[in-house]
Design an enzyme around this catalytic site. Structure first.
Site, mmCIF file in Angstrom:
data_model
loop_
_atom_site.group_PDB
_atom_site.id
_atom_site.type_symbol
_atom_site.label_atom_id
_atom_site.label_comp_id
_atom_site.label_asym_id
_atom_site.label_seq_id
_atom_site.Cartn_x
_atom_site.Cartn_y
_atom_site.Cartn_z
ATOM 1 N N LYS A 198 7.845 8.526 -4.049
ATOM 2 C CA LYS A 198 6.264 7.956 -3.594
ATOM 3 C C LYS A 198 5.394 8.984 -4.085
ATOM 4 O O LYS A 198 5.559 9.663 -4.309
ATOM 5 C CB LYS A 198 5.793 7.791 -1.808
ATOM 6 C CG LYS A 198 4.899 7.688 -1.426
ATOM 7 C CD LYS A 198 5.107 7.203 -0.264
ATOM 8 C CE LYS A 198 3.802 6.815 0.892
ATOM 9 N NZ LYS A 198 4.142 7.183 2.939
ATOM 10 N N HIS A 208 -7.034 6.245 -2.268
ATOM 11 C CA HIS A 208 -7.856 6.099 -1.050
ATOM 12 C C HIS A 208 -8.839 7.037 -0.502
ATOM 13 O O HIS A 208 -8.705 8.029 0.440
ATOM 14 C CB HIS A 208 -6.553 5.772 0.059
ATOM 15 C CG HIS A 208 -5.341 4.775 0.558
ATOM 16 N ND1 HIS A 208 -6.584 3.795 0.775
ATOM 17 C CD2 HIS A 208 -4.445 4.422 -0.160
ATOM 18 C CE1 HIS A 208 -5.081 2.733 0.886
ATOM 19 N NE2 HIS A 208 -4.414 3.155 0.224
ATOM 20 N N ARG A 219 5.122 10.614 10.479
ATOM 21 C CA ARG A 219 5.431 9.471 11.113
ATOM 22 C C ARG A 219 7.053 9.366 10.265
ATOM 23 O O ARG A 219 8.332 8.877 10.030
ATOM 24 C CB ARG A 219 4.849 8.123 10.622
ATOM 25 C CG ARG A 219 4.967 6.899 10.959
ATOM 26 C CD ARG A 219 4.638 5.951 9.618
ATOM 27 N NE ARG A 219 4.437 6.079 8.601
ATOM 28 C CZ ARG A 219 3.951 5.926 7.594
ATOM 29 N NH1 ARG A 219 2.990 4.501 7.620
ATOM 30 N NH2 ARG A 219 4.117 5.438 6.825
ATOM 31 N N CYS A 245 -6.897 -0.169 -3.462
ATOM 32 C CA CYS A 245 -5.297 0.391 -3.862
ATOM 33 C C CYS A 245 -4.507 -1.263 -3.915
ATOM 34 O O CYS A 245 -4.315 -1.537 -4.908
ATOM 35 C CB CYS A 245 -4.880 0.930 -2.558
ATOM 36 S SG CYS A 245 -2.936 1.377 -2.375
ATOM 37 N N SER A 303 -1.347 7.169 -2.014
ATOM 38 C CA SER A 303 -0.186 6.549 -0.851
ATOM 39 C C SER A 303 0.020 5.627 -1.089
ATOM 40 O O SER A 303 0.058 4.699 -0.764
ATOM 41 C CB SER A 303 -0.864 6.792 0.902
ATOM 42 O OG SER A 303 0.319 6.592 1.677
ATOM 43 N N GLU A 311 -11.424 6.635 0.574
ATOM 44 C CA GLU A 311 -11.929 6.499 1.929
ATOM 45 C C GLU A 311 -10.974 7.642 3.274
ATOM 46 O O GLU A 311 -11.272 7.399 4.103
ATOM 47 C CB GLU A 311 -11.856 5.045 2.257
ATOM 48 C CG GLU A 311 -11.017 4.190 3.363
ATOM 49 C CD GLU A 311 -10.037 4.063 2.037
ATOM 50 O OE1 GLU A 311 -9.118 3.528 2.019
ATOM 51 O OE2 GLU A 311 -9.912 4.217 0.599
#
Length: 302
Positions: free
Chosen positions: A168, A241, A255, A147, A199, A243
């Site tokens: 985003k 990502h 959030r 990333c 992200s 992972e």
């Protein structure tokens, strides 16, 4: 078998999930002779804010493989932390210089970081990170840049700029495999159109990326370049990502909602795009396959 420091937070979680995990003393550097023959020693430069979550994500990927792996948390010397207790980091993470003084390693992972809105040169640890990246070829057989770490590596080595996105890039996106030299190809390892979490608020300059002496292994119209590598696999760049745990994007989404930040529901993530129906953990198999592939690149130096 996965080997990690004996006070690293994910230890009990990994054991409860049935992974084979052993430990070494936190603050020590296990040498090849201290580990079972063939164990891969993987340096782990974790510059994500919630370090314990990222430790668990990466440790799961390492533990899921058929290789023996020693995961070695590494830090940038002099760096202080706001979202992870400094005492915890000092106990479990060892300075880059100390690792560098103890020879060669099989792999190095450089994670993302929450600084993507900043010019690279304004990141407070940028000169020290550049030193690590410059030394990566002699330090490890293969380095995996994730990333923002991928953006940093592409900029440092090849001058590939990043730019802000209108919104985003957030969700699970299908990635297309592209032909590449056999030594680094993902064909036969990942399926065509494999899913990957993204992200991020920025993206690399695709034109400059195509001019770099790298092979694009996966990309899509939705995400642009997804995975790149150089010809011998000593540098691998992944803009997403793989992972991530199943619930990571869900936590990020709620959030940001709680903070009244501009955020849309992650794409292609919830079953039938309905948060009440749960999460479609579609990328789990591809994630494990990709990390097995990368450890195979690391193993070439053993």
């Amino acid at each position: 078998m996965l080997f990690i420091p004996d006070t690293l937070a994910p230890l009990t979680i990994l054991q409860s999930e049935g992974y084979a995990v052993s430990t070494f003393a936190a603050g020590s550097i296990p040498q090849t002779a201290d580990l079972p023959k063939g164990t891969l020693r993987i340096l782990f430069l974790n510059i994500m804010p919630e370090k314990e979550r990222t430790e668990l994500d990466i440790a799961r990927m390492m533990a899921a493989q058929h290789y023996d792996v020693a995961l070695l948390p590494m830090k940038i010397e002099g760096q202080t932390y706001k979202t992870t207790a400094q005492e915890y980091v000092e106990q479990n993470y060892i300075d880059y210089a100390d690792y560098a003084a103890h020879g060669h390693y099989d792999g190095l992972i450089i994670t993302g970081a929450p600084v993507e809105h900043m010019p690279f040169e304004e990141v407070r640890y940028w000169p020290r990170l550049c030193r690590i990246m410059d030394d990566s070829a002699s330090l490890a057989t293969s380095t995996l840049f994730i990333c923002w770490g991928a953006q940093a590596g592409l900029y440092h080595f090849y001058g590939v700029e990043k730019h802000g996105l209108d919104a985003k890039k957030f969700g699970i996106f299908s990635e297309d495999l592209l032909p590449a030299p056999t030594a680094i190809s993902l064909e036969g390892i990942l399926p065509q159109g494999f899913p990957m979490p993204h992200s991020r608020h920025t993206a690399i300059d695709e034109g400059l990326a195509r001019q770099a002496p790298l092979h694009t292994l996966a990309q899509s119209e939705a995400t642009g370049t997804a995975i790149m590598a150089n010809a011998d696999g000593s540098r691998v760049f992944i803009t997403g990502h793989l992972e991530y745990a199943a619930d990571t994007l869900d936590r990020e989404y709620h959030r940001d909602l709680a903070k009244n930040l501009p955020i849309t529901m992650p794409e292609n993530y919830y079953i039938d795009n309905d948060p009440n129906k749960g999460i479609d953990f579609a990328w789990n198999d591809s994630a494990r396959r990709f990390y097995g592939y990368w450890l195979g690149l690391c193993r070439r130096g053993s």
